[in-house]
Design an enzyme around this catalytic site. Structure first.
Site, PDB file in Angstrom:
ATOM      1  CE  LYS A   1      83.804  76.606  16.898  1.00  0.00           C
ATOM      2  NZ  LYS A   1      84.698  77.005  17.965  1.00  0.00           N
TER       3      LYS A   1
ATOM      4  CB  VAL B   1     101.928  82.284  13.555  1.00  0.00           C
ATOM      5  CG1 VAL B   1     102.810  81.613  14.575  1.00  0.00           C
ATOM      6  CG2 VAL B   1     102.510  82.124  12.151  1.00  0.00           C
ATOM      7  N   GLY B   2      98.161  82.330  13.293  1.00  0.00           N
ATOM      8  CA  GLY B   2      97.037  83.236  13.069  1.00  0.00           C
ATOM      9  C   GLY B   2      96.799  83.995  14.361  1.00  0.00           C
TER      10      GLY B   2
END
Ligand code: NAD
Length: 346
Positions: A80, A181-182
């Site tokens: 990552k 709510v991306g």
């Protein structure tokens, strides 16, 4: 000029800090494991308060990618990257190109993708400096945004969890509270609306809540209330750490299943606290694997069909929930054991 500083961290193959004063880049890449294959994981851009906080995040995220790939049956490792900065104000073309050069310095041991704060269009710019990047736009030869595949996997996981906890897999008329709510939360909300679910939503960005209220007739609630909605499912789709000593006593949902990575504040104790409250947690790295699978199938295996892989997520959730019930272990602890076995047997 890019300066790369290696850090020695127990249990990780590579951890490097990259700084480039000319572009304001301050980023960290962590490669947790390449036992099953090259490490693949997204770049997160977030205004961390310190390098220490960013390091903690990237280490947890990279380790989760290893477990995600292993439990999903992918020949991939875990890695990552994080960029310290506000994606709304600090994300420049220069910074993204500099990030590309930083990724390139690892010579393919880390394959980049998108995470929170990064868009496929940003990856097109990163790709100007490295070929070790997946999920660029289709125009640039990539497989595009994996967020819809992520949302489809979460939906499959929710259906399996509903069958296990509520007797039927239907989502019709189920109440679902979505935090964030991306890209993932938006796609998930669309799918849930098609299934006839009733939605509550919250987001740091008021404009995102407004868009959702207009599009799906969802009900927007304050940030501090979303996890307290008496819902069938609470779906964390923002950042990690939302399931902690403060929030766990307040949760009133039957099931927790969402896309956010590393949902527990304390991964050793908090899963037991949630289980004691009879709340069923669906491990995040199983249900949110759809995005990784999208990149793996399209860009590593060069295949087209994703659907069987997505339905496998539902099967894995079912297997983990049944085993955890039999052994009276929290599902996350059970999933960790299964992922560790898969890594040992490889
Ligand atoms: P995103 O940045 O597009 O969306 C995150 C949303 O959460 C944003 O709208 C933001 O404003 C909101 N948010 C942040 N903090 C919040 C808070 N405290 N309360 C409410 N809302 C808050 O990111 P995304 O790509 O949708 O990813 C969301 C989560 O899912 C992340 O944890 C990410 O690591 C994980 N994930 C994403 C994918 C993918 O395919 N995009 C795949 C696997 C996991």
């Amino acid at each position: 000029m890019l300066q790369v500083t290696p850090l020695k961290i127990k249990g990780f193959e590579i951890v490097v800090v990259g700084r480039d004063p000319s572009s304001n880049l301050h980023a960290i890449i962590a490669v947790h494991s390449t036992t099953l294959g090259p490490s693949l994981g997204g770049i997160r851009m977030w205004p961390y308060d310190s390098e220490k906080e960013a390091l903690q995040d990237v280490l947890r995220l990279a380790a989760a990618m290893t477990k995600k790939a292993a439990i999903s049956g992918l020949q991939m490792g875990g890695g990552k990257a994080v960029i310290i900065g506000d994606p709304g104000t600090d994300k420049t073309r220069l910074l993204l190109r500099s990030m590309g050069a930083f990724i390139d310095s690892l010579q393919g041991k880390y394959l980049a993708a998108k995470d929170s704060g990064i868009l496929p269009e940003d990856l097109d710019i990163v790709a100007e400096k490295t070929r070790h990047v997946t999920g660029t736009t289709k125009k640039h030869g990539g497989s595009g945004d994996p967020s819809l595949a992520t949302a489809k996997g979460i939906l499959a996981g929710m259906q399996a969890a509903c069958k296990f906890a509520l007797g039927t897999k239907t989502l019709k008329d189920r109440v679902v509270a979505i935090q964030g709510v991306g890209q993932v939360g938006w796609n998930l909300g669309n799918l849930l609306t098609q299934q006839g679910a009733k939605l509550f939503v919250a987001d740091l960005e008021p404009s995102r809540v407004k868009r959702v209220e207009r599009s799906w007739k969802a009900i927007g609630v304050p940030l501090s209330e979303i996890h307290q909605i008496p819902a069938d499912i609470f779906a964390p789709c923002a950042l990690g750490g939302i399931l902690n000593a403060d929030t766990i006593p307040q949760i009133r949902a039957t099931i927790v299943a969402g896309g956010a990575n590393n949902q527990f504040g304390d991964e050793e104790q908090d899963p037991y606290h949630l289980m004691k409250r009879n709340i069923l947690h669906v491990p995040d790295y199983i249900v949110n694997a759809g995005g990784l699978i999208h990149l793996y199938v399209h860009e590593i295996l060069h295949q087209r069909r994703l659907a069987p892989w997505i339905s496998n997520i539902g099967k894995t959730v079912d297997q983990v929930l049944k085993s955890s019930f039999q052994k009276q272990l929290p599902p996350l602890i059970m999933a960790n054991q299964i992922a560790a076995q898969k890594l040992e047997l490889s």
